[in-house]
Design an enzyme around this catalytic site. Structure first.
Site, PDB file in Angstrom:
ATOM      1  N   GLU A  40       0.819  -1.217   0.000  1.00  0.00           N
ATOM      2  CA  GLU A  40       0.000   0.000   0.000  1.00  0.00           C
ATOM      3  C   GLU A  40       0.855   1.269   0.000  1.00  0.00           C
ATOM      4  O   GLU A  40       0.368   2.344   0.337  1.00  0.00           O
ATOM      5  CB  GLU A  40      -0.958   0.020   1.198  1.00  0.00           C
ATOM      6  CG  GLU A  40      -1.906  -1.162   1.296  1.00  0.00           C
ATOM      7  CD  GLU A  40      -2.933  -1.250   0.164  1.00  0.00           C
ATOM      8  OE1 GLU A  40      -2.948  -0.370  -0.712  1.00  0.00           O
ATOM      9  OE2 GLU A  40      -3.701  -2.223   0.166  1.00  0.00           O
ATOM     10  N   HIS A  81      -2.812   1.896   8.440  1.00  0.00           N
ATOM     11  CA  HIS A  81      -3.921   1.106   7.899  1.00  0.00           C
ATOM     12  C   HIS A  81      -4.066  -0.174   8.711  1.00  0.00           C
ATOM     13  O   HIS A  81      -3.058  -0.812   9.022  1.00  0.00           O
ATOM     14  CB  HIS A  81      -3.643   0.758   6.434  1.00  0.00           C
ATOM     15  CG  HIS A  81      -4.541  -0.295   5.875  1.00  0.00           C
ATOM     16  ND1 HIS A  81      -5.911  -0.164   5.842  1.00  0.00           N
ATOM     17  CD2 HIS A  81      -4.281  -1.509   5.328  1.00  0.00           C
ATOM     18  CE1 HIS A  81      -6.437  -1.246   5.294  1.00  0.00           C
ATOM     19  NE2 HIS A  81      -5.464  -2.082   4.989  1.00  0.00           N
ATOM     20  N   HIS A 114      -7.148  -3.579   9.788  1.00  0.00           N
ATOM     21  CA  HIS A 114      -8.418  -4.241   9.502  1.00  0.00           C
ATOM     22  C   HIS A 114      -9.255  -4.259  10.779  1.00  0.00           C
ATOM     23  O   HIS A 114      -9.523  -5.322  11.350  1.00  0.00           O
ATOM     24  CB  HIS A 114      -8.144  -5.646   8.963  1.00  0.00           C
ATOM     25  CG  HIS A 114      -7.359  -5.656   7.677  1.00  0.00           C
ATOM     26  ND1 HIS A 114      -6.796  -6.788   7.136  1.00  0.00           N
ATOM     27  CD2 HIS A 114      -7.051  -4.646   6.822  1.00  0.00           C
ATOM     28  CE1 HIS A 114      -6.174  -6.480   6.008  1.00  0.00           C
ATOM     29  NE2 HIS A 114      -6.305  -5.182   5.794  1.00  0.00           N
ATOM     30  N   GLU A 129     -17.014  10.783  23.321  1.00  0.00           N
ATOM     31  CA  GLU A 129     -15.730  11.354  22.914  1.00  0.00           C
ATOM     32  C   GLU A 129     -15.547  11.476  21.395  1.00  0.00           C
ATOM     33  O   GLU A 129     -14.706  12.236  20.929  1.00  0.00           O
ATOM     34  CB  GLU A 129     -14.579  10.490  23.453  1.00  0.00           C
ATOM     35  CG  GLU A 129     -14.400  10.570  24.947  1.00  0.00           C
ATOM     36  CD  GLU A 129     -13.796  11.895  25.383  1.00  0.00           C
ATOM     37  OE1 GLU A 129     -12.689  12.199  24.929  1.00  0.00           O
ATOM     38  OE2 GLU A 129     -14.441  12.613  26.155  1.00  0.00           O
ATOM     39  N   HIS A 149     -13.011  -3.901   3.940  1.00  0.00           N
ATOM     40  CA  HIS A 149     -11.553  -4.091   3.995  1.00  0.00           C
ATOM     41  C   HIS A 149     -10.948  -3.553   5.289  1.00  0.00           C
ATOM     42  O   HIS A 149     -10.370  -4.299   6.064  1.00  0.00           O
ATOM     43  CB  HIS A 149     -10.905  -3.430   2.765  1.00  0.00           C
ATOM     44  CG  HIS A 149      -9.427  -3.602   2.706  1.00  0.00           C
ATOM     45  ND1 HIS A 149      -8.721  -3.762   1.535  1.00  0.00           N
ATOM     46  CD2 HIS A 149      -8.481  -3.633   3.690  1.00  0.00           C
ATOM     47  CE1 HIS A 149      -7.436  -3.917   1.805  1.00  0.00           C
ATOM     48  NE2 HIS A 149      -7.265  -3.824   3.103  1.00  0.00           N
TER      49      HIS A 149
HETATM   50  O1  2HA Z   1      -0.745  -5.156   3.685  1.00  0.00           O
HETATM   51  O2  2HA Z   1      -3.670  -4.756   4.500  1.00  0.00           O
HETATM   52  O3  2HA Z   1      -4.437  -3.596   2.260  1.00  0.00           O
HETATM   53  C1  2HA Z   1      -1.889  -5.899   3.527  1.00  0.00           C
HETATM   54  C2  2HA Z   1      -3.066  -5.043   3.495  1.00  0.00           C
HETATM   55  C3  2HA Z   1      -3.441  -4.539   2.185  1.00  0.00           C
HETATM   56 ZN    ZN Z   2      -5.601  -4.007   4.251  1.00  0.00          ZN
END
Ligand code: 2HA
Ligand code: ZN
Length: 276
Positions: A120, A143, A145, A173, A214
């Site tokens: 990414e 980033h 999940h 909050e 995602h």
């Molecule tokens: O790196 O999360 O979006 C793996 C991920 C891709």
């Molecule tokens: Zn991801």
């Protein structure tokens, strides 16, 4: 200056990265190779620990990051597991510098087993450029999940105003932590320049962008602050999950109360959300 071998292990930026990736894993938001973090470093932070003229490898990129030429980042590796970062930093992390032509990056430290920066990276660098343009203190793109936020992307309206309003209602909050709300892009194949461009477009106005089905992207000035931003939104999503499981809302924080909160904390709620 004489550098002590492996001095980098005492660098605050490395220690913070190890703590943050471990916490993201511990919370279940970075299974397998999920998630990626990049942290913009000043050259003066790097110089005490590394000889920045000793470039180990050069890796081409298929987009133009000229605006970041010469900038340093510590970044997680492509295909690497957050589970392993703390135990084995030099294979799972890298310290990179964007090359002068903006078309490649130089590995100064890490990725020792031949690895490269996260898949990414285009999204990270595009988001860094966008956030730096609006916030000179910007440093971090993260980033992960986050479980309940992903779940909400199946069950909740994906209109940004609706999604933001629900999160604001779930924990008092939230409005104070992200008054500008959450950006939401369409579903797009990850790792592409297209998803990077769509995310960066949102990052002009917000520091949280949901990738439906995602995960979530967060931006901030420190690892702690960015982690805390994602943690706050994810906590609200978790409360929403439980509220739904308990049979739904019977009462909530009213729009007038949300405005009262904003006034008390001196933040301006994103327009078009509160009906007053
Ligand atoms: O790196 O999360 O979006 C793996 C991920 C891709
Ligand atoms: Zn991801």
């Amino acid at each position: 200056m004489t550098l002590i071998k492996d001095a980098i292990y005492s660098a605050p930026f490395l220690q913070e990265t190890l703590e943050t990736t471990s916490n993201l894993y511990r919370l279940g938001w970075d299974e397998r190779n999920g998630g990626n973090v990049s942290y913009l470093l000043h050259e003066y932070e790097v110089l005490p620990y590394l000889n920045v003229d000793d470039v180990k490898r050069i890796v081409p990129m298929n987009f133009d990051a000229t605006a970041l030429a010469g900038r340093y980042f510590i970044v997680t590796g492509s295909g690497k597991y957050f589970k392993n970062v703390k135990r084995d930093p030099s294979n799972n992390l890298g310290l990179i510098r964007i090359a002068a032509d903006g078309k490649s990056y130089e590995i100064i430290w890490g990725f020792e087993d031949g690895g490269v920066a996260t898949s990414e990276l285009p999204t990270h660098l595009m988001n860094h450029m966008k956030r730096l343009a609006v916030d000179k203190n910007h440093r971090v793109i993260m980033h992960c999940h986050a479980t309940n936020l992903i779940a909400m992307s199946f069950t909740h309206s994906l209109e940004e105003e609706d999604f933001t309003k629900t999160l604001w209602e779930m924990c008092t909050e939230c409005l104070v932590v992200f008054p500008e709300g959450v950006g939401i892009i369409p579903w797009i194949v990850p790792g592409t320049n297209a998803i990077g461009e769509a995310t960066a477009e949102k990052m002009e106005d917000v520091r949280l962008v949901l990738w439906p089905h995602h995960g979530i992207f967060g931006a901030g000035t420190t690892l702690d602050e960015t982690f805390g931003l994602i943690e706050t939104a994810e906590k609200a999503a978790e409360v929403y999950t439980i509220v739904c499981a308990q049979g739904g809302k019977k009462q909530t924080i009213t729009d007038a109360q949300l405005q009262e909160l904003a006034d008390a904390f001196g933040v301006v709620p994103r327009k078009g959300i509160l009906n007053l």
